[in-house]
Scaffold this motif. Structure first.
Motif, PDB file in Angstrom:
ATOM      1  N   GLU A   1      -6.335  -2.085  -2.898  1.00 36.22           N
ATOM      2  CA  GLU A   1      -5.173  -2.657  -3.573  1.00 36.22           C
ATOM      3  C   GLU A   1      -3.898  -2.333  -2.812  1.00 36.22           C
ATOM      4  O   GLU A   1      -2.994  -3.167  -2.714  1.00 36.22           O
ATOM      5  N   SER A   2      -3.824  -1.110  -2.256  1.00 34.75           N
ATOM      6  CA  SER A   2      -2.625  -0.698  -1.546  1.00 34.75           C
ATOM      7  C   SER A   2      -2.976   0.351  -0.501  1.00 34.75           C
ATOM      8  O   SER A   2      -3.821   1.209  -0.729  1.00 34.75           O
TER       9      SER A   2
ATOM     10  N   THR B   1      -6.119  -4.998   2.769  1.00 38.66           N
ATOM     11  CA  THR B   1      -5.326  -4.475   1.660  1.00 38.66           C
ATOM     12  C   THR B   1      -4.455  -5.573   1.070  1.00 38.66           C
ATOM     13  O   THR B   1      -4.018  -6.488   1.786  1.00 38.66           O
ATOM     14  N   ASP B   2      -4.217  -5.489  -0.229  1.00 38.04           N
ATOM     15  CA  ASP B   2      -3.341  -6.453  -0.893  1.00 38.04           C
ATOM     16  C   ASP B   2      -1.874  -6.127  -0.640  1.00 38.04           C
ATOM     17  O   ASP B   2      -1.014  -6.999  -0.732  1.00 38.04           O
ATOM     18  N   GLU B   3      -1.599  -4.865  -0.316  1.00 37.66           N
ATOM     19  CA  GLU B   3      -0.219  -4.416  -0.150  1.00 37.66           C
ATOM     20  C   GLU B   3      -0.162  -3.305   0.887  1.00 37.66           C
ATOM     21  O   GLU B   3      -1.020  -2.426   0.909  1.00 37.66           O
ATOM     22  N   GLN B   4       0.838  -3.373   1.767  1.00 35.16           N
ATOM     23  CA  GLN B   4       1.109  -2.283   2.705  1.00 35.16           C
ATOM     24  C   GLN B   4       2.468  -1.691   2.378  1.00 35.16           C
ATOM     25  O   GLN B   4       3.448  -2.422   2.232  1.00 35.16           O
ATOM     26  N   THR B   5       2.528  -0.380   2.293  1.00 39.36           N
ATOM     27  CA  THR B   5       3.805   0.270   2.009  1.00 39.36           C
ATOM     28  C   THR B   5       4.530   0.721   3.270  1.00 39.36           C
ATOM     29  O   THR B   5       5.715   1.050   3.224  1.00 39.36           O
TER      30      THR B   5
ATOM     31  N   SER C   1       5.252  -7.003   4.465  1.00 36.81           N
ATOM     32  CA  SER C   1       3.881  -7.183   3.995  1.00 36.81           C
ATOM     33  C   SER C   1       3.834  -7.591   2.524  1.00 36.81           C
ATOM     34  O   SER C   1       3.354  -6.861   1.662  1.00 36.81           O
ATOM     35  N   PRO C   2       4.321  -8.783   2.184  1.00 38.30           N
ATOM     36  CA  PRO C   2       4.276  -9.203   0.785  1.00 38.30           C
ATOM     37  C   PRO C   2       2.859  -9.568   0.345  1.00 38.30           C
ATOM     38  O   PRO C   2       2.035 -10.016   1.155  1.00 38.30           O
ATOM     39  N   LYS C   3       2.589  -9.376  -0.924  1.00 37.04           N
ATOM     40  CA  LYS C   3       1.270  -9.725  -1.450  1.00 37.04           C
ATOM     41  C   LYS C   3       1.021 -11.224  -1.278  1.00 37.04           C
ATOM     42  O   LYS C   3       1.926 -12.036  -1.450  1.00 37.04           O
TER      43      LYS C   3
END
Length: 256
Positions: free
Chosen positions: A14-15, A39-43, A55-57
């Motif tokens: 998920e992240s 991954t759905d999201e990268q921080t 890195s937007p969903k």
């Protein structure tokens, strides 16, 4: 005749801070299986030279963890393998490869606008050979940045964009096909096909290196993947690393 590639697995999160960082963590464990990290999201996504990667969903954010060993002098060739795989993937999705072009050394353009990028990183090792590679790939499926100095685009602008997992399920076998060719026949067929799909060949470009920049005609790609630039003086310069810009695209604004 190409050989078949060993099977791979997909790990979907998920992240993550970064899919390349997750590959780095796998390298520290000595993992020997080829693994696609999604991954759905990268921080803390990043691009080349430490640049931030938005890195937007909804976009594809993935890294192939590829165990070696690889000789350092040939590891960079896998970026061209990845470029061909992304080209094939997007061509399948839009049904028109004439809109696509590969930008040296590691981007895919859609109608001259950046659609995808590649970040290849090697695991550190005390030995001579590289023990594994992280081949990071980002594709703008539904979103693209609006504040770049060059045009950017997303797949959603021209067709119904797939989900990231759907895109990866196309990308992975495309990558394996070109990887099998590279393993069996070396870099030359990869380089030749990449050159056929290159954007801007024969046209004006500017190459920006860390200390200077030069302009000229994009004449081709060497047998080891470097860019050949014909200067106004007539001299031929070989560029191993740098950022390439096309004068006719600079200043174009991104559409929302």
């Amino acid at each position: 005749m190409t050989t078949s590639e060993p099977p791979f697995s997909i790990r979907h999160y998920e992240s993550l801070d970064s899919t390349n960082e997750e590959a780095r963590r796998l390298a520290k464990t000595g993992e020997q299986q080829k693994i696609w990290i999604l991954t759905d999201e990268q921080t803390a996504g990043r691009g080349r030279r430490g640049r931030a990667w938005v890195s937007p969903k909804g976009n594809l954010m993935t890294t192939l963890y590829l165990p070696g060993p690889f000789a350092p002098e040939i590891a960079g060739q896998l970026s061209f393998v990845a470029g061909l795989a992304i080209f094939d993937t997007v061509a399948k999705l839009i049904g028109d490869e004439s809109l696509l072009g590969l930008k040296w050394p590691n981007d895919l353009l859609l109608s001259g606008a950046k659609l995808a990028g590649i970040l290849l990183e090697a695991s550190s090792s005390a030995e001579r050979d590289i023990q594994s590679l992280a081949i990071g790939i980002g594709v703008n499926l539904r979103h693209h940045p609006l504040d770049t100095p060059y045009p950017a685009s997303s797949l959603e602008k021209i067709c119904e964009a797939p989900t990231p997992i759907q895109a990866l399920q196309i990308l992975a076998p495309c990558f394996d096909a070109h990887l099998a060719t590279w393993r069996a026949h070396g870099f030359l067929p990869i380089r030749n096909l990449w050159a056929q799909r290159a954007y801007g060949m024969g046209g004006d470009i500017t190459a920006r290196m860390e200390t200077h920049q030069v302009s000229g005609i994009f004449e081709g790609i060497t047998e080891d993947g470097n860019l050949l630039l014909r200067l106004t003086s007539g001299a031929l310069e070989t560029i191993a690393a740098g950022d390439i810009y096309f004068p006719h695209l600079m200043g174009m604004k991104n559409d929302k």
